[in-house]
Design an enzyme around this catalytic site. Structure first.
Site, PDB file in Angstrom:
ATOM      1  N   TYR A  32       0.877  -1.178  -0.016  1.00 11.70           N
ATOM      2  CA  TYR A  32       0.048   0.212   0.043  1.00 11.70           C
ATOM      3  C   TYR A  32       0.938   1.302  -0.011  1.00 11.70           C
ATOM      4  CZ  TYR A  32      -4.372   1.736  -0.326  1.00 11.70           C
ATOM      5  OH  TYR A  32      -5.863   2.366  -0.687  1.00 11.70           O
ATOM      6  N   LEU A  33       1.753   1.312  -1.049  1.00 13.31           N
ATOM      7  CA  LEU A  33       2.955   2.498  -1.002  1.00 13.31           C
ATOM      8  C   LEU A  33       2.244   3.771  -1.060  1.00 13.31           C
ATOM      9  CD1 LEU A  33       5.125   0.272  -3.477  1.00 13.31           C
ATOM     10  CD2 LEU A  33       5.071  -0.028  -0.924  1.00 13.31           C
ATOM     11  N   HIS A  37       7.056   5.819   1.056  1.00 12.69           N
ATOM     12  CA  HIS A  37       7.899   4.583   0.396  1.00 12.69           C
ATOM     13  C   HIS A  37       8.518   4.969  -0.630  1.00 12.69           C
ATOM     14  CE1 HIS A  37       4.343   2.489   2.476  1.00 12.69           C
ATOM     15  NE2 HIS A  37       5.423   1.861   3.040  1.00 12.69           N
ATOM     16  N   LYS A 149       9.983   7.689   9.872  1.00 14.84           N
ATOM     17  CA  LYS A 149       8.928   7.668  10.827  1.00 14.84           C
ATOM     18  C   LYS A 149       8.757   6.660  11.971  1.00 14.84           C
ATOM     19  CE  LYS A 149       4.048   7.293  10.379  1.00 14.84           C
ATOM     20  NZ  LYS A 149       3.991   5.680  10.037  1.00 14.84           N
TER      21      LYS A 149
END
Ligand code: PAF
Length: 279
Positions: A32-33, A37, A149
């Site tokens: 779920y880039l 990413h 993150k």
């Protein structure tokens, strides 16, 4: 771009690239880039000749009441994003490729995994360490890129690699924010429009605390208080807000040495994390 589903295929490609003298980078993801990413992929291209993105929603890092089943998945979209960004191969195994039915060996980092996310997610980092070591053994990349993150995760992986002499260099890359400053995360899609609006109180608080630190505020409680006030205004439910040492994750009284101001907050049922490195 190639897509490998088995350990053997992935290893054979990596061996061939190394035989040709290429340097290989791995960007480990759960798919779920998003642009965060893709920034890791860009960093990987700077550091290596061949870039592999692993896409695997790792079941062992989810607790029994967590969001494994509803974790967003869209292989077609991820594959197009990888192709568009010059990725050489995707490694996308199924859970049975990664975990034998009688799997019983774990990697447990015992210090850095305890505070912060480790308090409410006690098995999370065991799952992360285990799957990352497996990915390093399968992809055999020279370098692997992790986002800041997940600052605690990156630190733990660096510790694991050092402690277990894993022959891979761990590189970290900056947190990426949406235009309105929400930290990018695959979980942002769970937020309702109202929660999405209120979630901005987290980045607002983190960035306000950073500004206060730049203006000279070093007291931990004052910096934490800035984040807390903002998140409370956004009706977030606080999991933690901490000011910890960047190296040891031990709490600091003052941000007068390299510090990590980090928070995990629920908006509705969605748990978001955000942080800033101070110094
Ligand atoms: O950060 C993530 O997406 C995951 O924790 C990782 C590193 C891919 C391991 O499953």
């Amino acid at each position: 771009m190639e897509v490998f589903r088995t350990v053997e295929e992935m290893r054979a490609a990596s061996e061939k690239w190394h035989a040709e003298g290429a340097k290989v980078a791995l960007v480990p993801t759960m798919g779920y880039l998003h642009a965060g990413h893709i920034s890791l992929v860009s960093r990987a291209h700077e550091l290596a000749d061949k870039v592999v993105v692993s896409i695997f929603v790792n079941p062992t890092q989810f607790g029994p009441t967590e969001d494994l089943d509803k974790y967003p998945r869209d292989f077609e979209r991820d594959s197009a994003a990888c192709e568009a960004n010059g990725v050489d191969a995707i490694f996308a195994p199924t859970p049975d490729v990664m975990y034998a039915s009688d799997f019983s060996t774990w990697v447990v980092e015992e210090k850095l995994s305890k505070p912060m996310c480790g308090v409410t997610r006690p098995i999370h980092f065991r799952g992360v360490c285990t799957v990352c070591l497996k990915l390093f053994n399968i992809v055999r990349s020279d370098v692997a890129i992790f986002g800041r993150k997940d600052a605690q995760q990156a630190l733990i992986i660096q510790r694991m690699v050092r402690d277990l002499n894993v022959p891979v260099e761990i590189v970290t890359s900056a947190l990426v924010r949406e235009p309105d400053n929400l930290a990018m995360s695959s979980r942002n899609r769970y937020l309702s429009p109202d929660e999405r609006k209120r979630a901005l109180s987290l980045s607002r608080g983190i960035l306000a605390a950073e500004a206060a630190w730049k203006a000279g505020e070093k007291d931990a409680q004052a910096l934490i208080g800035i984040v807390k006030k903002s998140v409370e205004e956004g009706q977030g439910k606080i999991d933690y807000i901490v000011l910890n040492s960047q190296d040891t994750l031990e709490p600091l009284q003052k941000a007068d040495k390299p510090a990590l101001l980090a928070a995990a907050v629920y908006f509705g049922t969605t748990r978001l994390i955000d942080n800033v490195f101070l110094g």
